[in-house]
Design a protein around this motif. Structure first.
Motif, PDB file in Angstrom:
ATOM      1  N   TYR A   1       1.378  -0.277   5.111  1.00 53.30           N
ATOM      2  CA  TYR A   1       1.977   0.567   4.075  1.00 53.30           C
ATOM      3  C   TYR A   1       3.414   0.127   3.815  1.00 53.30           C
ATOM      4  N   ASP A   2       3.769   0.147   2.535  1.00 54.37           N
ATOM      5  CA  ASP A   2       5.135  -0.204   2.141  1.00 54.37           C
ATOM      6  C   ASP A   2       5.857   0.964   1.480  1.00 54.37           C
ATOM      7  N   LYS A   3       5.063   1.925   0.967  1.00 49.03           N
ATOM      8  CA  LYS A   3       5.649   3.046   0.231  1.00 49.03           C
ATOM      9  C   LYS A   3       5.038   4.352   0.731  1.00 49.03           C
ATOM     10  N   ILE A   4       5.789   5.438   0.543  1.00 47.77           N
ATOM     11  CA  ILE A   4       5.294   6.745   0.972  1.00 47.77           C
ATOM     12  C   ILE A   4       5.732   7.832  -0.004  1.00 47.77           C
TER      13      ILE A   4
ATOM     14  N   ILE B   1      12.426   4.734   4.877  1.00 43.73           N
ATOM     15  CA  ILE B   1      12.104   5.712   5.910  1.00 43.73           C
ATOM     16  C   ILE B   1      11.290   4.972   6.966  1.00 43.73           C
ATOM     17  N   LEU B   2      11.523   5.262   8.217  1.00 43.51           N
ATOM     18  CA  LEU B   2      10.847   4.573   9.313  1.00 43.51           C
ATOM     19  C   LEU B   2      11.160   3.075   9.348  1.00 43.51           C
ATOM     20  N   GLY B   3      12.209   2.696   8.650  1.00 40.30           N
ATOM     21  CA  GLY B   3      12.612   1.303   8.683  1.00 40.30           C
ATOM     22  C   GLY B   3      11.853   0.385   7.757  1.00 40.30           C
ATOM     23  N   HIS B   4      10.692   0.833   7.224  1.00 38.58           N
ATOM     24  CA  HIS B   4       9.917  -0.075   6.378  1.00 38.58           C
ATOM     25  C   HIS B   4       9.195   0.608   5.219  1.00 38.58           C
ATOM     26  N   LEU B   5       9.218   1.916   5.136  1.00 33.79           N
ATOM     27  CA  LEU B   5       8.536   2.625   4.059  1.00 33.79           C
ATOM     28  C   LEU B   5       9.518   3.023   2.963  1.00 33.79           C
TER      29      LEU B   5
ATOM     30  N   LYS C   1       0.842  -1.188   0.000  1.00 33.32           N
ATOM     31  CA  LYS C   1       0.000   0.000   0.000  1.00 33.32           C
ATOM     32  C   LYS C   1       0.880   1.242   0.000  1.00 33.32           C
ATOM     33  N   HIS C   2       0.511   2.146  -0.858  1.00 31.52           N
ATOM     34  CA  HIS C   2       1.269   3.376  -1.051  1.00 31.52           C
ATOM     35  C   HIS C   2       0.547   4.517  -0.340  1.00 31.52           C
ATOM     36  N   LEU C   3       1.200   5.133   0.634  1.00 25.00           N
ATOM     37  CA  LEU C   3       0.634   6.251   1.383  1.00 25.00           C
ATOM     38  C   LEU C   3       1.123   7.558   0.762  1.00 25.00           C
ATOM     39  N   ILE C   4       0.182   8.368   0.256  1.00 24.85           N
ATOM     40  CA  ILE C   4       0.520   9.671  -0.305  1.00 24.85           C
ATOM     41  C   ILE C   4       0.031  10.743   0.659  1.00 24.85           C
ATOM     42  N   VAL C   5       0.948  11.508   1.218  1.00 24.02           N
ATOM     43  CA  VAL C   5       0.628  12.510   2.234  1.00 24.02           C
ATOM     44  C   VAL C   5       0.599  13.896   1.601  1.00 24.02           C
TER      45      VAL C   5
ATOM     46  N   VAL D   1       2.752  10.973  10.557  1.00 25.16           N
ATOM     47  CA  VAL D   1       3.092   9.919   9.605  1.00 25.16           C
ATOM     48  C   VAL D   1       3.363   8.606  10.338  1.00 25.16           C
ATOM     49  N   ARG D   2       4.062   8.683  11.452  1.00 23.87           N
ATOM     50  CA  ARG D   2       4.332   7.477  12.245  1.00 23.87           C
ATOM     51  C   ARG D   2       3.024   6.816  12.684  1.00 23.87           C
ATOM     52  N   GLN D   3       2.081   7.643  13.137  1.00 27.28           N
ATOM     53  CA  GLN D   3       0.799   7.108  13.609  1.00 27.28           C
ATOM     54  C   GLN D   3      -0.010   6.510  12.465  1.00 27.28           C
ATOM     55  N   VAL D   4      -0.086   7.220  11.345  1.00 30.37           N
ATOM     56  CA  VAL D   4      -0.855   6.735  10.200  1.00 30.37           C
ATOM     57  C   VAL D   4      -0.238   5.457   9.642  1.00 30.37           C
ATOM     58  N   ALA D   5       1.095   5.412   9.594  1.00 29.46           N
ATOM     59  CA  ALA D   5       1.783   4.250   9.024  1.00 29.46           C
ATOM     60  C   ALA D   5       1.560   2.985   9.844  1.00 29.46           C
TER      61      ALA D   5
END
Length: 354
Positions: free
Chosen positions: A94-97, A125-129, A25-29, A85-89
């Protein structure tokens, strides 16, 4: 030389995106600017949802840093965004941002990714995004120095009054007044927040390394009509580069002069010549403010950007170009609708190309 994307490429994009990241899942902020609100992203959000695959993409308009909260300073706002972002992730897989920031929102996003960046994880980023796309719209990347053309409105006023008055009232008064009206953010915009301004620090590590992690970087800039952020600033170009572009602009601009009028080739987003520059970022701050600006600009350019130039000079409300570029309010900024569609199409193209 920059070029307009071919109509064939554009027409290949259907109303329903074909991106398929499997279970990823790609998170677009989406990050608003000064005095902005999450609801100002409604048009861009709708376009992204229309073009991209909803099964693998989530568009999130940031809920922090709204209205008066944006006066707290770029660093404070950046920390709030990083926490969000940490909370939403954590709420989904999510794998991408990616980030899209308007005006000050581009600066907030740049600050946040520096705080989310882990040097030990070279690609994450964040170890996994996985960092994918970083897009800014009319962002004052290197801050403002009133004696230069960073704030077109101030520059225009300065040209209409006696030089002595302009130097005292505008060059000195505007930064002071801005800091009074906009708090810490006002000081930071005009590089008056200490010996090492935060906007210069954000052109160094860890912020630059975090920016490099993104697959693509794109900056949209208003060619004219934006009284708040100059074209040089938002497009990360020097005045000499802008003058060179102006010489051929007649050949490359659309006749309507509304919406996107000039853009770099698609591959510049990830393989721009600037990225192979031998320029080495410097942390020396013992120089004048305009020199700090130039150094910050060169540091940022070294990571490579695709520039996309926008113009609304033929619209009735051309003086609202800063808001048109993101269709902030549908009632008065709908002239920017094609630009909103363009932003969504580019992210779709990046996803399908890289």
């Amino acid at each position: 030389m920059s070029s307009i994307l071919s109509s064939t490429t554009e027409s290949s994009i259907t109303s329903v995106g074909k991106t398929n990241a499997g279970n990823a899942k790609h998170l677009i902020v989406l990050v608003n600017g000064l005095w902005g609100r999450a609801k100002h992203w409604k048009t861009v959000e709708n376009e992204l949802q229309r073009v991209l695959d909803s099964s693998s993409t989530v568009v999130h308009a940031s809920k922090v840093n709204q209205l008066f909260q944006t006066y707290a300073g770029i660093d404070v706002c950046g920390s709030a965004l990083a926490d969000e972002v940490r909370q939403v992730a954590q709420q989904d897989r999510y794998d991408k941002i990616s980030f899209v920031g308007h005006s000050m929102g581009g600066l907030i996003a740049r600050n946040a990714i520096g705080k989310l960046y882990h040097a030990d994880d070279e690609e994450l980023i964040l170890g996994h995004l996985e960092p994918c796309h970083f897009v800014t719209l009319a962002t004052p990347h290197v801050g403002f120095v009133p004696t230069y053309e960073d704030v077109p409105l101030v520059h225009w006023i300065r040209g209409t009054v006696p030089s002595a008055l302009g130097e005292v009232v505008l060059d000195r008064g505007v930064p002071w007044l801005t800091s009074i009206m906009m708090g810490e953010s006002g000081k930071q915009f005009f590089l008056r927040d200490g010996d090492v301004p935060i906007l210069y620090s954000m052109a160094l590590d860890p912020y630059i390394s975090a920016l490099k992690r993104f697959k693509t970087r794109t900056c949209y800039g208003n060619r004219s009509g934006d009284h708040l952020v100059g074209w040089c600033n938002s497009s990360l170009r020097s005045r000499e580069e802008i003058e060179s572009i102006q010489q051929d602009i007649g050949r490359e601009m659309n006749t309507s002069c509304t919406g996107v009028v000039r853009e770099d080739p698609l591959h510049y987003a990830w393989a721009h010549p600037d990225a192979t520059s031998s320029h080495s970022p410097s942390s020396d701050t013992s120089c004048a403010m305009h020199e700090l600006q130039n150094r910050a600009r060169e540091n940022l350019k070294s990571v490579g950007w695709r520039r996309i130039d926008v113009c609304f000079k033929d619209s009735r409300l051309w003086f609202l170009s800063h808001q048109h570029i993101m269709v902030q309010r549908s009632a008065i900024n709908m002239v920017g609708m094609e630009t909103a569609k363009h932003i969504a199409r580019q992210i779709h193209l990046y996803e399908n190309t890289i």
